[in-house]
Design a protein around this motif. Structure first.
Motif, PDB file in Angstrom:
ATOM      1  N   TYR A   1     -37.966  44.677  29.097  1.00 58.15           N
ATOM      2  CA  TYR A   1     -36.681  45.246  29.530  1.00 58.15           C
ATOM      3  C   TYR A   1     -36.180  44.491  30.752  1.00 58.15           C
ATOM      4  O   TYR A   1     -36.633  44.731  31.872  1.00 58.15           O
ATOM      5  CB  TYR A   1     -36.830  46.745  29.820  1.00 58.15           C
ATOM      6  CG  TYR A   1     -36.955  47.563  28.560  1.00 58.15           C
ATOM      7  CD1 TYR A   1     -35.818  48.037  27.905  1.00 58.15           C
ATOM      8  CD2 TYR A   1     -38.198  47.808  27.984  1.00 58.15           C
ATOM      9  CE1 TYR A   1     -35.919  48.755  26.721  1.00 58.15           C
ATOM     10  CE2 TYR A   1     -38.305  48.529  26.798  1.00 58.15           C
ATOM     11  CZ  TYR A   1     -37.169  48.997  26.180  1.00 58.15           C
ATOM     12  OH  TYR A   1     -37.273  49.704  25.000  1.00 58.15           O
ATOM     13  N   GLU A   2     -35.255  43.582  30.510  1.00 56.79           N
ATOM     14  CA  GLU A   2     -34.816  42.696  31.591  1.00 56.79           C
ATOM     15  C   GLU A   2     -34.050  43.420  32.685  1.00 56.79           C
ATOM     16  O   GLU A   2     -33.947  42.929  33.809  1.00 56.79           O
ATOM     17  CB  GLU A   2     -33.966  41.555  31.033  1.00 56.79           C
ATOM     18  CG  GLU A   2     -32.666  41.980  30.372  1.00 56.79           C
ATOM     19  CD  GLU A   2     -31.879  40.788  29.862  1.00 56.79           C
ATOM     20  OE1 GLU A   2     -30.960  40.354  30.579  1.00 56.79           O
ATOM     21  OE2 GLU A   2     -32.178  40.287  28.760  1.00 56.79           O
ATOM     22  N   LYS A   3     -33.530  44.612  32.390  1.00 59.38           N
ATOM     23  CA  LYS A   3     -32.795  45.383  33.405  1.00 59.38           C
ATOM     24  C   LYS A   3     -33.644  46.509  33.988  1.00 59.38           C
ATOM     25  O   LYS A   3     -33.114  47.439  34.593  1.00 59.38           O
ATOM     26  CB  LYS A   3     -31.521  45.960  32.781  1.00 59.38           C
ATOM     27  CG  LYS A   3     -30.558  44.929  32.239  1.00 59.38           C
ATOM     28  CD  LYS A   3     -29.865  44.141  33.345  1.00 59.38           C
ATOM     29  CE  LYS A   3     -28.772  44.924  34.008  1.00 59.38           C
ATOM     30  NZ  LYS A   3     -27.991  44.118  34.971  1.00 59.38           N
TER      31      LYS A   3
ATOM     32  N   ASP B   1     -25.517  47.254  24.877  1.00 52.60           N
ATOM     33  CA  ASP B   1     -25.625  46.805  26.269  1.00 52.60           C
ATOM     34  C   ASP B   1     -26.271  47.854  27.167  1.00 52.60           C
ATOM     35  O   ASP B   1     -26.149  47.795  28.393  1.00 52.60           O
ATOM     36  CB  ASP B   1     -24.236  46.449  26.809  1.00 52.60           C
ATOM     37  CG  ASP B   1     -23.318  47.670  26.929  1.00 52.60           C
ATOM     38  OD1 ASP B   1     -23.636  48.721  26.339  1.00 52.60           O
ATOM     39  OD2 ASP B   1     -22.280  47.556  27.622  1.00 52.60           O
TER      40      ASP B   1
ATOM     41  N   GLY C   1     -26.710  51.774  32.403  1.00 52.78           N
ATOM     42  CA  GLY C   1     -28.041  52.165  32.830  1.00 52.78           C
ATOM     43  C   GLY C   1     -28.284  53.652  32.767  1.00 52.78           C
ATOM     44  O   GLY C   1     -29.428  54.113  32.725  1.00 52.78           O
TER      45      GLY C   1
ATOM     46  N   ASP D   1     -20.374  49.219  36.003  1.00 58.83           N
ATOM     47  CA  ASP D   1     -21.518  48.548  36.607  1.00 58.83           C
ATOM     48  C   ASP D   1     -22.831  49.293  36.375  1.00 58.83           C
ATOM     49  O   ASP D   1     -23.882  48.678  36.184  1.00 58.83           O
ATOM     50  CB  ASP D   1     -21.296  48.341  38.105  1.00 58.83           C
ATOM     51  CG  ASP D   1     -20.981  49.643  38.836  1.00 58.83           C
ATOM     52  OD1 ASP D   1     -20.478  50.587  38.198  1.00 58.83           O
ATOM     53  OD2 ASP D   1     -21.239  49.705  40.058  1.00 58.83           O
TER      54      ASP D   1
ATOM     55  N   GLN E   1     -35.662  46.683  36.604  1.00 63.30           N
ATOM     56  CA  GLN E   1     -35.579  46.873  38.056  1.00 63.30           C
ATOM     57  C   GLN E   1     -34.253  47.509  38.460  1.00 63.30           C
ATOM     58  O   GLN E   1     -34.201  48.355  39.361  1.00 63.30           O
ATOM     59  CB  GLN E   1     -35.768  45.533  38.777  1.00 63.30           C
ATOM     60  CG  GLN E   1     -37.151  44.906  38.574  1.00 63.30           C
ATOM     61  CD  GLN E   1     -38.280  45.816  39.013  1.00 63.30           C
ATOM     62  OE1 GLN E   1     -38.107  46.687  39.872  1.00 63.30           O
ATOM     63  NE2 GLN E   1     -39.446  45.647  38.406  1.00 63.30           N
ATOM     64  N   GLU E   2     -33.179  47.129  37.774  1.00 66.45           N
ATOM     65  CA  GLU E   2     -31.885  47.765  38.051  1.00 66.45           C
ATOM     66  C   GLU E   2     -31.920  49.248  37.664  1.00 66.45           C
ATOM     67  O   GLU E   2     -31.343  50.095  38.358  1.00 66.45           O
ATOM     68  CB  GLU E   2     -30.769  47.057  37.293  1.00 66.45           C
ATOM     69  CG  GLU E   2     -30.419  45.667  37.833  1.00 66.45           C
ATOM     70  CD  GLU E   2     -31.280  44.554  37.233  1.00 66.45           C
ATOM     71  OE1 GLU E   2     -30.882  43.388  37.372  1.00 66.45           O
ATOM     72  OE2 GLU E   2     -32.355  44.859  36.662  1.00 66.45           O
TER      73      GLU E   2
ATOM     74  N   TYR F   1     -31.380  46.779  23.188  1.00 65.05           N
ATOM     75  CA  TYR F   1     -30.614  46.078  24.212  1.00 65.05           C
ATOM     76  C   TYR F   1     -30.541  44.581  23.918  1.00 65.05           C
ATOM     77  O   TYR F   1     -31.554  43.895  23.780  1.00 65.05           O
ATOM     78  CB  TYR F   1     -31.266  46.299  25.581  1.00 65.05           C
ATOM     79  CG  TYR F   1     -30.578  45.576  26.722  1.00 65.05           C
ATOM     80  CD1 TYR F   1     -29.342  46.004  27.192  1.00 65.05           C
ATOM     81  CD2 TYR F   1     -31.151  44.457  27.315  1.00 65.05           C
ATOM     82  CE1 TYR F   1     -28.708  45.344  28.237  1.00 65.05           C
ATOM     83  CE2 TYR F   1     -30.534  43.783  28.356  1.00 65.05           C
ATOM     84  CZ  TYR F   1     -29.307  44.239  28.816  1.00 65.05           C
ATOM     85  OH  TYR F   1     -28.670  43.580  29.851  1.00 65.05           O
TER      86      TYR F   1
ATOM     87  N   TRP G   1     -29.138  49.485  29.152  1.00 60.43           N
ATOM     88  CA  TRP G   1     -30.282  48.822  29.773  1.00 60.43           C
ATOM     89  C   TRP G   1     -31.631  49.182  29.166  1.00 60.43           C
ATOM     90  O   TRP G   1     -32.472  48.322  28.957  1.00 60.43           O
ATOM     91  CB  TRP G   1     -30.323  49.147  31.275  1.00 60.43           C
ATOM     92  CG  TRP G   1     -29.149  48.676  32.055  1.00 60.43           C
ATOM     93  CD1 TRP G   1     -28.129  47.873  31.611  1.00 60.43           C
ATOM     94  CD2 TRP G   1     -28.866  48.972  33.416  1.00 60.43           C
ATOM     95  NE1 TRP G   1     -27.225  47.660  32.630  1.00 60.43           N
ATOM     96  CE2 TRP G   1     -27.651  48.321  33.750  1.00 60.43           C
ATOM     97  CE3 TRP G   1     -29.507  49.723  34.400  1.00 60.43           C
ATOM     98  CZ2 TRP G   1     -27.075  48.407  35.014  1.00 60.43           C
ATOM     99  CZ3 TRP G   1     -28.947  49.811  35.664  1.00 60.43           C
ATOM    100  CH2 TRP G   1     -27.741  49.156  35.973  1.00 60.43           C
TER     101      TRP G   1
END
Length: 449
Positions: free
Chosen positions: A416-418, A356, A181, A177, A420-421, A363, A358
């Motif tokens: 960068y769509e991730k 994959d 990142g 998960d 915030q994660e 990515y 982040w």
């Protein structure tokens, strides 16, 4: 003092990082290229995980340095710098799991011969073998090849010391998960103290160089050219509507007959001697060409480990664009050839497979990276970069995290769509921002949540 007390004190001191006072450095500490002077001369060296933990717990803000091959201030600190020297910790090769576990400061050029001796290899290498493993993976550094991901994609596990000084162990298998990142972590999560990389059986590469590929034939056969070998690099000075040199690195399949290189490659002529990417420079420092097979680690980089890399003092910038838009992006940059020419040493164009991770510039998109090696003329280059970025804007370019760019933070963050994660993950590892600096605060943590 009692003998037992003395021994305890000496043992404790051995695990402490040695901090160099500012008077020990006669010159300001700078990066490899000399274009960045770090904002502090306070440097400590940690030679064990325990020493890293102690250092982290005793400091409120710092950054970790690798081989200092970044051209921007991603690794800068105004408070304190930390280097890691785990040379006493030998890399561990696990033949059963096909992995190698290494300490943070070790360089690819050091572990590669070890792997070869044990019958193993990495999937790819960057153009320079002199860079550290930890620094390369945390910035998404890469080699080339349409099917080859960047160097971070073979990371199977990481050991990171977080802001509390605790050792956090992450793996792709057990932490799917958040692991994507953490790998290209930009130094925001903590200090990497160990990295486990996936390896494969050793192989050989034969490298051949061709000269003078016209842009017209590049346009007509773009995909064929980029996929013509295991790793392909195109070098251009953007003059005369041509690619100056095409470097083809063929992976040798022992079960098949050797690939016979033609004298002509889409109109480009096969070189009759070893070449440097900058034709006017000696090829003495370059890896062997002329189609001569050799170990993967002595062909995938452009430069030999035992020699001075690249051209000396220089500046670098690089932009990743979707491979489907790459030809249009290249032609857009070519419009600026008159402005670029006087300040450029050479441009290299390479391919990187999607991943994959982040914060990786590749990515979720197969990418082509357009790299610029500039003369050390920052005043002029700083004016050119916005011009190049405007031409590339329709393709949403993502810059290399360790190189020079001027893309506004809001634009960069939107790509960068991730993001915030990633920010949430960084705050979990480092709630008070111990590992942040101006570069990260401006380009990453200024994003509105």
């Amino acid at each position: 003092m009692k003998k037992r007390t003395f021994i305890k004190l000496c043992t404790a001191a051995a695990t402490m990082p040695f901090e160099l006072p500012s008077f020990a450095a006669p010159e300001k500490l700078s990066n490899w290229a000399g274009n960045i002077e770090y904002s502090t001369d306070n440097v400590a060296t940690a030679n064990s995980v325990a020493a890293v933990q102690d250092f982290v717990r005793r400091h409120s803000g710092f950054k970790t340095l690798g081989t200092r091959h970044c051209f921007n201030r991603i690794a800068d600190s105004s408070q304190q710098l930390l280097t890691t020297d785990f040379s006493a910790q030998a890399p561990l090769i696990d033949s059963a799991s096909r992995t190698i576990s290494v300490g943070p400061g070790i360089r690819y050029g050091t572990i590669a011969p070890m792997l070869e001796k044990s019958g193993f290899a990495l999937h790819n290498l960057a153009s320079l073998p002199h860079i550290s493993v930890a620094g390369a993976i945390t910035t998404g550094t890469h080699g080339s090849g349409v099917k080859n991901g960047n160097l971070s994609t073979v990371v199977a596990a990481l050991e990171i010391v977080n802001a509390s000084g605790d050792v956090v162990k992450l793996s792709r298998k057990d932490n799917s998960d958040i692991f994507p990142g953490a790998v290209v972590g930009l130094g925001a999560l903590g200090v990497i103290t160990n990295a486990t990389l996936n390896i494969q059986p050793t192989y050989q590469i034969a490298q051949t160089v061709f000269e003078n590929l016209s842009f017209n034939l590049l346009k007509s056969h773009f995909d064929q050219i980029l996929s013509a070998a295991y790793s392909v690099s195109l070098f251009t000075d953007w003059q005369n509507q041509r690619i100056n040199e095409v470097w083809l690195k063929h992976r040798i399949d022992p079960a098949k007959p050797p690939v016979k290189q033609p004298q002509d490659f889409f109109g480009a002529t096969r070189a009759t001697k070893n070449l440097h990417p900058i034709a006017a420079l000696s090829a003495e420092n370059c890896t062997e060409q002329m189609g001569v097979p050799g170990p993967w680690y002595d062909r995938l980089p452009h430069f030999k480990m035992g020699f001075t890399p690249s051209a000396g003092k220089e500046l670098q910038s690089e932009y990743f664009v979707p491979r489907k838009n790459a030809l249009d992006a290249i032609l857009a940059v070519e419009k600026l050839h008159e402005q670029i020419g006087p300040h450029l040493m050479i441009t290299e164009i390479r391919t990187i497979a999607a991943d994959d991770l982040w914060m990786s510039p590749a990515y979720k998109q197969d990418s082509v990276a357009i790299h610029f090696t500039w003369k050390p003329e920052w005043r002029e280059v700083s004016k050119l970069l916005p011009m190049i970025e405007r031409e590339l804007a329709p393709f949403n370019p993502r810059p290399h995290w360790g190189k020079l760019f001027t893309i506004p933070p809001a634009q960069l963050q939107s790509r960068y769509e991730k993001l915030q994660e990633f920010i949430a993950l960084a705050k979990k590892f480092d709630p008070k921002g111990k590992f942040r600096n101006d570069f990260l605060n401006i380009n990453i943590f200024s994003a509105v949540i």
